[in-house]
Design an enzyme around this catalytic site. Sequence first.
Site, PDB file in Angstrom:
ATOM      1  N   LYS A 110      24.868 -57.805  23.815  1.00 29.00           N
ATOM      2  CA  LYS A 110      23.774 -56.917  23.404  1.00 29.00           C
ATOM      3  C   LYS A 110      24.235 -55.470  23.416  1.00 29.00           C
ATOM      4  O   LYS A 110      23.956 -54.707  22.496  1.00 29.00           O
ATOM      5  CB  LYS A 110      22.570 -57.075  24.336  1.00 29.00           C
ATOM      6  CG  LYS A 110      21.527 -57.987  23.767  1.00 29.00           C
ATOM      7  CD  LYS A 110      20.136 -57.637  24.231  1.00 29.00           C
ATOM      8  CE  LYS A 110      19.136 -58.314  23.306  1.00 29.00           C
ATOM      9  NZ  LYS A 110      17.816 -58.424  23.916  1.00 29.00           N
ATOM     10  N   LYS A 190      27.033 -73.148  13.414  1.00 27.00           N
ATOM     11  CA  LYS A 190      26.430 -73.816  14.573  1.00 27.00           C
ATOM     12  C   LYS A 190      24.902 -73.719  14.492  1.00 27.00           C
ATOM     13  O   LYS A 190      24.354 -72.648  14.224  1.00 27.00           O
ATOM     14  CB  LYS A 190      26.913 -73.120  15.852  1.00 27.00           C
ATOM     15  CG  LYS A 190      26.349 -73.757  17.090  1.00 27.00           C
ATOM     16  CD  LYS A 190      26.690 -72.994  18.353  1.00 27.00           C
ATOM     17  CE  LYS A 190      25.888 -73.600  19.497  1.00 27.00           C
ATOM     18  NZ  LYS A 190      26.008 -72.916  20.742  1.00 27.00           N
ATOM     19  N   LYS A 193      18.683 -71.269  16.973  1.00 30.54           N
ATOM     20  CA  LYS A 193      17.458 -70.531  16.615  1.00 30.54           C
ATOM     21  C   LYS A 193      17.797 -69.159  16.059  1.00 30.54           C
ATOM     22  O   LYS A 193      17.176 -68.705  15.118  1.00 30.54           O
ATOM     23  CB  LYS A 193      16.605 -70.308  17.868  1.00 30.54           C
ATOM     24  CG  LYS A 193      15.855 -71.485  18.335  1.00 30.54           C
ATOM     25  CD  LYS A 193      14.952 -71.113  19.495  1.00 30.54           C
ATOM     26  CE  LYS A 193      15.695 -70.740  20.764  1.00 30.54           C
ATOM     27  NZ  LYS A 193      16.321 -71.857  21.481  1.00 30.54           N
TER      28      LYS A 193
HETATM   29  P1  ADP Z   1      19.791 -71.709  20.489  1.00 32.22           P
HETATM   30  O1  ADP Z   1      21.230 -71.424  20.157  1.00 32.22           O
HETATM   31  O2  ADP Z   1      19.080 -72.391  19.398  1.00 32.22           O
HETATM   32  O3  ADP Z   1      19.057 -70.483  21.024  1.00 32.22           O
HETATM   33  P2  ADP Z   1      19.919 -72.470  23.241  1.00 32.22           P
HETATM   34  O4  ADP Z   1      20.968 -71.454  23.521  1.00 32.22           O
HETATM   35  O5  ADP Z   1      18.552 -72.293  23.818  1.00 32.22           O
HETATM   36  O6  ADP Z   1      19.822 -72.745  21.668  1.00 32.22           O
HETATM   37  O7  ADP Z   1      20.496 -73.904  23.649  1.00 32.22           O
HETATM   38  C1  ADP Z   1      20.207 -74.618  24.799  1.00 32.22           C
HETATM   39  C2  ADP Z   1      21.342 -75.585  24.977  1.00 32.22           C
HETATM   40  O8  ADP Z   1      21.413 -76.473  23.828  1.00 32.22           O
HETATM   41  C3  ADP Z   1      22.704 -74.852  24.999  1.00 32.22           C
HETATM   42  O9  ADP Z   1      23.138 -74.567  26.272  1.00 32.22           O
HETATM   43  C4  ADP Z   1      23.630 -75.823  24.325  1.00 32.22           C
HETATM   44  O10 ADP Z   1      24.217 -76.656  25.284  1.00 32.22           O
HETATM   45  C5  ADP Z   1      22.755 -76.684  23.440  1.00 32.22           C
HETATM   46  N1  ADP Z   1      22.943 -76.347  22.018  1.00 32.22           N
HETATM   47  C6  ADP Z   1      22.300 -75.387  21.317  1.00 32.22           C
HETATM   48  N2  ADP Z   1      22.681 -75.372  20.031  1.00 32.22           N
HETATM   49  C7  ADP Z   1      23.609 -76.347  19.913  1.00 32.22           C
HETATM   50  C8  ADP Z   1      24.390 -76.850  18.829  1.00 32.22           C
HETATM   51  N3  ADP Z   1      24.288 -76.361  17.613  1.00 32.22           N
HETATM   52  N4  ADP Z   1      25.243 -77.847  19.067  1.00 32.22           N
HETATM   53  C9  ADP Z   1      25.339 -78.378  20.299  1.00 32.22           C
HETATM   54  N5  ADP Z   1      24.638 -77.962  21.350  1.00 32.22           N
HETATM   55  C10 ADP Z   1      23.778 -76.958  21.185  1.00 32.22           C
END
Ligand code: ADP
Length: 321
Positions: A110, A190, A193
Site C-alpha cells: 500500500k 490469478k 476479488k
Molecule cells: P482475494 O484474492 O479474492 O481477495 P483472499 O486473499 O481473501 O482472496 O483469499 C483467501 C484465501 O483464498 C487466500 O489465502 C488463498 O489461500 C486463497 N485464494 C484466493 N485466491 C486464490 C486463487 N486464485 N487460487 C488459489 N487460492 C486462492
Amino acid sequence: MRVLSGIQPTGRFHWGNYFGAIRQYIDLQHEEASYYFIADLHALTTIHEPERLRQLTIDAAIDLLALGLDPTKAVLFAQSDVPEVSELCWLLMTVAPMGLLERCHAYKDKLAKGLPSGVGLFTYPVLMAADILAYDSDVVPVGEDQVQHIEVCRDLAGAFNARFGQDVFRLPKAKILDHSAKVPGTDGEKMSKSYKNVLELFEPEAPLRKSIMRITTDSRPMEEPKEPDGDHLYQLFRLFATDEEREEMSATYRRGNFGYGQVKKALADVSQRYFADARVRRDALAADPEKVNAILRDGAERARKAASAVLLRAQRACGLR
Ligand code: ADP
Ligand code: TRP
C-alpha cells in the site's frame, strides 16, 4: 495436532478461495482439534459498511457449513466473538519491532502505491499472530500469500518467550496449501476479488453461466491442435471434472477442431454438478439463521475457553494478573 485457520469476509467466496483454501481446511477438520474462524476484525481494515460486514460474516459461515465444515468436528466462530485475542494482540505488540512490521507486504504494498494506510493495516500481522497463538495452534494451513505472516507470528512468539519464559507460546508451522496461488480467473490472471475476475461459488446459476461464457480465450483458429496444460479454461475445467472427462477434454484440445464455447459450456455443467449438493445445503442454512447463529455462538464459547487459558498464561508470565 491443532489446526487453525481464518478467512476474511471481504466478499463472497470464489472458486480460488475454495480450491486454494477452503476445501483443504475442510479436509483437515478430522485432526485432533481444529479451529476455523471468520476474520471479521481483519476485514475492518477494508470494509467500512456495518451491515455489509455483518452480512458477509454470516454468509461466510453459511458457505463454510454448506461446503462441508462440520461444527461437531471443527470449532467454527467469528474472530470478534473472542475478545481474548485482542488482549493478546496488545501483549504481542509490546515485543513487536517496527522494522518487522514495516517489511510485511500488506502494508508495504500500500505504501509503495502511495495509498494511505492506517495503524490497523500496519499491525494486522500482530492480530493474526494473536489469532494463531491463542489456541496453541501447531499447524496453520494458508495460501502462499500468508506465509510471511506466519513467520512474523513465530518471531513474535519467540520474542515473547525469550523475554518472559520459554513455555508461554507454542510456535506454529505454516502448511502451504496446494493450488494456493493457482486458480485462474476469467481473464487468465490469478482469480482474486481485487482483479474483478472471480467466479463465485454460490452465484445463481444463470449469471454464473454468463460469467463463464465471458472467460477470455485466444483467437487461434478452431482447427489448430492446442496444448491443454497451459490453457486457463482447461485448468478451470480440470478442477471439477472426473478423470475420464479430463482425459477426453485434453484429447479434444490436442486434436483441434473444437470451439472454446463448447469447453465453456462443459465447464458450466461440471461446476454446477460439483456444487449441487452444497447449494441445497446452503439454501437450507440460509433459511434457518437461528441455527447458524447457534453454531457460531457454540463455536465462540469453545474458542474462548481455549483462548482465555493461553491469555492467562501470557498475562501471568509478563507480570499482569
Ligand atoms: P482475494 O484474492 O479474492 O481477495 P483472499 O486473499 O481473501 O482472496 O483469499 C483467501 C484465501 O483464498 C487466500 O489465502 C488463498 O489461500 C486463497 N485464494 C484466493 N485466491 C486464490 C486463487 N486464485 N487460487 C488459489 N487460492 C486462492
Ligand atoms: N490474514 C488471513 C487472510 O487474509 C486471514 C487470517 C486472519 C488468518 N488471521 C489468521 C489466517 C490466522 C490464518 C491464521 O487470508
